[in-house]
Design an enzyme around this catalytic site. Sequence first.
Site, PDB file in Angstrom:
ATOM      1  N   ASP A   4       0.840  -1.189   0.000  1.00  0.00           N
ATOM      2  CA  ASP A   4       0.000   0.000   0.000  1.00  0.00           C
ATOM      3  C   ASP A   4       0.881   1.247   0.000  1.00  0.00           C
ATOM      4  O   ASP A   4       1.838   1.342   0.779  1.00  0.00           O
ATOM      5  CB  ASP A   4      -0.882  -0.017   1.254  1.00  0.00           C
ATOM      6  N   TYR A  11     -10.294  16.053  -7.077  1.00  0.00           N
ATOM      7  CA  TYR A  11      -9.153  15.328  -7.654  1.00  0.00           C
ATOM      8  C   TYR A  11      -8.038  16.302  -8.029  1.00  0.00           C
ATOM      9  O   TYR A  11      -6.877  16.119  -7.640  1.00  0.00           O
ATOM     10  CB  TYR A  11      -9.613  14.535  -8.875  1.00  0.00           C
ATOM     11  N   LYS A  16     -26.044   3.409 -27.804  1.00  0.00           N
ATOM     12  CA  LYS A  16     -26.593   4.125 -26.656  1.00  0.00           C
ATOM     13  C   LYS A  16     -25.978   5.517 -26.522  1.00  0.00           C
ATOM     14  O   LYS A  16     -26.214   6.207 -25.541  1.00  0.00           O
ATOM     15  CB  LYS A  16     -26.337   3.332 -25.367  1.00  0.00           C
TER      16      LYS A  16
END
Length: 325
Positions: free
Chosen positions: A49, A134, A185
């Site tokens: 991590d 962000y 779509k």
Amino acid sequence: MKILVIGSTGFIGQFLVKKLVEKKHEVIGLDINPGSENLSMLCTCFVGDMLSSEDILKAAQGVDLIITLAAKHHDFGVTREEFFKVNETGTQILLDCATKLGVKNLIFYSTVAVYGTQKDPSTESMPPEPDNNYGESKLAAEKVIQKWTDEDKSRCVIIIRPTVIFGPNNYANVYNLIDKIYKKKFIFVGKGDNIKSVAYVENLVDANIFLIDKLKPGVQIFNYSDEPQMTIAQIVEVIGTHLPYGAPKIKLPLFLAVSLGSIFDLLTKITGRNLPITAARMKKFATATHHTSKKIREQGFIQNIKTTEGFRRMIDWYLANEVNK
């Protein structure tokens, strides 16, 4: 050179590790997700991590350069606290580890989101004005890096600010666009004359490799986007040429699309689901996101793969692997 790549099993990381090995570098990988068997054959892989000093110190022993790709990046379901925990605090933890190990070379992947929404094309000299969590968290990380570099004038840092990145095995914005067009779509919003800067992943990786030789004391910042720039209409047209049904021709006026998106915004609040249509996404689709990368080209970088060829490669991957899912 012995190089640690943080985020080695991710989309960009896998391309980067392969290219670094081809260039005869010794690569160490660190990622929270285990690497594939193919990746493990290319580099020494650690599972860890980026918020763990212990994990970073173990992986970074004896390296000459750290390249960090790891970040928290989504436009839904991520709190401001999470953005800053990973992008700012995680960067500080990494720098503390680099200091302990005496590593003085760093390449940091930031983002063009630090510029916010600008009327003019962004350049590296433009003052950052992020307008989302962000972008703000990535700019905060850049400031932490600048402080770290100021503390030791022999430290060498390059910050890369890439635009929207696409390519095989990526499931972000361009994937969604290809998928919607293929499945009929897709709704074209606005006139389509707005520039959408993009970066094909192999070109970005080539830029990274190029910049390794440009490391020098202090902090250097480089945007990265492919050239020539394309409008969203041109991007949709290119994608359509490689799909069975072509590109849609009907365009929905922006004001109508935003009104429709507002309805879905209400449904999102009620259900808590990440719906594909929102007013913000409708506005974003029709807004220019033009980010220049003249600086790296002025230093001699040559883009090897045309953007249109990048789209073809991603669409070939999509048609071969994704259409039946």
